[in-house]
Every structure is written in C-alpha cells, then in structure tokens.
Enzyme design. Structure first.
Site, short mmCIF file in Angstrom:
data_model
loop_
_atom_site.label_atom_id
_atom_site.label_comp_id
_atom_site.label_asym_id
_atom_site.label_seq_id
_atom_site.Cartn_x
_atom_site.Cartn_y
_atom_site.Cartn_z
N TYR A 39 -19.90 24.42 -24.07
CA TYR A 39 -19.53 23.29 -25.34
C TYR A 39 -19.42 21.58 -24.63
CZ TYR A 39 -18.11 26.80 -28.44
OH TYR A 39 -18.42 28.53 -29.21
N ALA A 40 -19.83 20.93 -24.97
CA ALA A 40 -20.70 20.94 -25.90
C ALA A 40 -21.78 20.40 -25.63
CB ALA A 40 -20.40 20.11 -27.68
#
Length: 327
Positions: A56-57
């Site tokens: 992420y991300a």
C-alpha cells in the site's frame, strides 16, 4: 469501544478493538497530518487494531508500495506507541518492480519472498515483531506447504505473532489448514475478505481478481468460517461510500435485482434507529452470528467519528431479521 479475541490458542491470542482501522491510503492519498489525526482519534477512542500491507499504496505513484507502513511507523515513534496497538500487515502482493501491479509481477509467497518481505515490513513499521501477518493473495507457483512452513518458522522465532490469509480460494485455505494439522505448522488465526451488507453476484469475476471472486465472502467461505470458528476481518464493509454518497456508483457485480430491496431495508432500519446507513451496516456485521470484525478505512476524523458510533448501535432481533430477509 468493545473488544474481541483473535486466535484460537489462548497462549497467543490477542485482544483487539471490535473495529479495525484500515490504513491503506494513509501517507499517500491522505496526507501525513490528516493521517496522524485519524490515527490519534482512533487510538483515543480505544481503537487497538490497525491494518496495512507492504504494497500500500503502490498505485499512488507507480512504485512498489510501503508508504502506509512507513506512515504508521512514523506515527508510532512520534506518539510512543507500543504493544497496546496491534498492527496487522500483509505480504505476497507487493510488485517486484515499479510500474507493475500485484496481478502482473507480485513478490509471491515462496519462503525466500516471505523472509524478504517481513524484513522490509519490520523496518518500515519500526517494530521487532509483526503482530498479525496475512498472506495477501494466492501464489499458484508456490506449494501451500512451503508457504505455511515459512510462516511457521517466523512464528517460532518470535518475528510474527498470528498468521492469516486474504483472498484465497476456500480449497486452498483448507489445504493449508490440513497441512498445518498434520505437520504441526501454525494454522490460520484470522481471514480477511471483502464483505458488506449488499450481496455481490457470483457469476461474474470481481474486477480486482482476474481468476474469479476469491476476494468476496461466498457461501462456501461463510460455512468454512463457521465450522472453524475463525474470525473474519471484513474489508471494504462500506464499499467506498456507496451507501451514503450519491456520486458513488454501485459496482457492476453488486448491481442486480436483489440490491434495491437490501437498500430499502437498510434505509428503514436507519430511520428506526436514527443512525446513518454506514452505522447500520457496521452494526449488522458486529452483531452477526459469524465472528466478523469490520475493517474500515477513513480519510478524515469525521469519518472515524461516524464509524465509532456504530459500536454502540445494537440492532433488535426484528431489525436484524428485516435486514437478513431482504433479497
């Protein structure tokens, strides 16, 4: 806040808040100051379960991810946060090179990949131990036995506390569980899948999963969870704002003749309780006969406040029956 225990073994089980905070977009789409405000308010309200992933991300800047873990690590150090907060992270879906994605070029779940991924997460989070570690997606190129043995080794050495899986087919979950039972390897303590009040169609693939709908709670998975007594951490329970934001389109796999009836029942119960639609969805999950722990993202303190309000909302048997019967 209310609290629940995850993990079948009393020696290793952890008590966590009944709602988990999803940190997927913290540190990228949500700036650092706002991210800290969200984390502070969650912790102030008694929230003790924060969820992230090592990828992420990656789609924020076309990189390989890690920003969310880094943000959490910085927040922990700045606030002096210790073992009172349970941090869950995931591995297996981090792109190996920038500009690719989890479906094109993932790190996978081989023993070598798991070891390297865990070392990276420990450094970014600034911890000596990962409280909960998920195998994020399936790795069809690695035997599940190798994956489970590698995860077991990390648990044995104290680098990882509990292990879980996310977005696996049920047959693969069971193969891993059976291997753990026979070999003495560590088994699943928690499973993470997408689950909400609206029901998806099962005859079309989910957009995120090219080979099927493994990310969604199916009837088979619900039966498996009930049989094993394993906690479901339900991601995207609010479906990115679909219930309350008129600008949000219902996803294609949820746009079917049964959806209007479910929404109508939801609105009726919300009107009866004076709660928001989002709060009713979360309360429905929290009071479910399956052990469900909602995983809710937030990009503002106001969103956290709404989520926290769901903990005290107790649906009556009649309201639950109305919600369950709608189809």
């Amino acid at each position: 806040m209310e609290y629940r225990s995850i993990g079948a073994d009393p020696k290793t089980a952890r008590t966590v808040s009944s709602i988990a905070l999803g940190a997927m977009l913290l540190g990228t789409f949500t700036d650092e100051r706002t991210s800290f405000d969200v984390l502070d308010r969650f912790a102030e309200a008694g929230g003790t379960f924060i969820d992230t992933s090592n990828n992420y991300a990656y789609w924020f800047d076309g990189g390989t991810g890690g920003q969310s873990e880094e943000l959490i690590g910085k927040w922990r150090r700045s606030r002096g946060v210790g073992d009172e907060i349970t941090i869950a992270t995931k591995l297996g879906a981090r792109p190996l090179t920038p500009g690719t994605g989890y479906a094109d070029n993932p790190e996978g779940l081989s023993a070598k990949a798991i070891r390297a991924a865990v070392e990276g997460s420990l450094e970014r989070l600034g911890v000596d131990k990962i409280d909960v570690l998920y195998a994020h997606i399936e790795d069809p190129h690695t035997p599940v036995e190798e994956t489970m043995d590698a995860l077991t080794g990390l648990v044995a050495e104290g680098t990882v506390g509990l292990i879980g899986a996310s977005n696996w087919a049920v047959w693969r979950l069971e193969r891993a569980r059976a291997h753990a039972e026979v070999s003495g390897a560590t088994g699943w303590s928690v499973l993470q899948y997408q689950h909400s009040y609206l029901r998806p169609r099962m005859d079309i693939p989910q957009p995120l999963f090219r080979d099927g709908s493994f990310g969604t709670v199916t009837a088979d998975l619900a039966s498996y969870l009930r049989e094993q007594g394993t906690t479901l951490v339900a991601y995207s329970p609010l479906m990115g704002g679909v219930y309350t934001n008129p600008a949000k389109k219902i996803p294609d796999d949820y746009d079917h003749p049964g959806t209007p009836a479910r929404l109508a029942a939801l609105r009726e119960v919300a009107a009866e309780t004076g709660a928001t639609l989002n709060q009713v969805v979360l309360a429905w999950q929290l009071g479910h006969d399956l052990p469900i722990l909602p995983l809710v993202g937030a990009s503002s303190v106001a969103q956290i406040e709404e989520t926290l309000g769901a903990v005290d909302l107790k649906l009556t048997a009649e309201q639950r029956a109305k919600l369950d019967a709608a189809h």
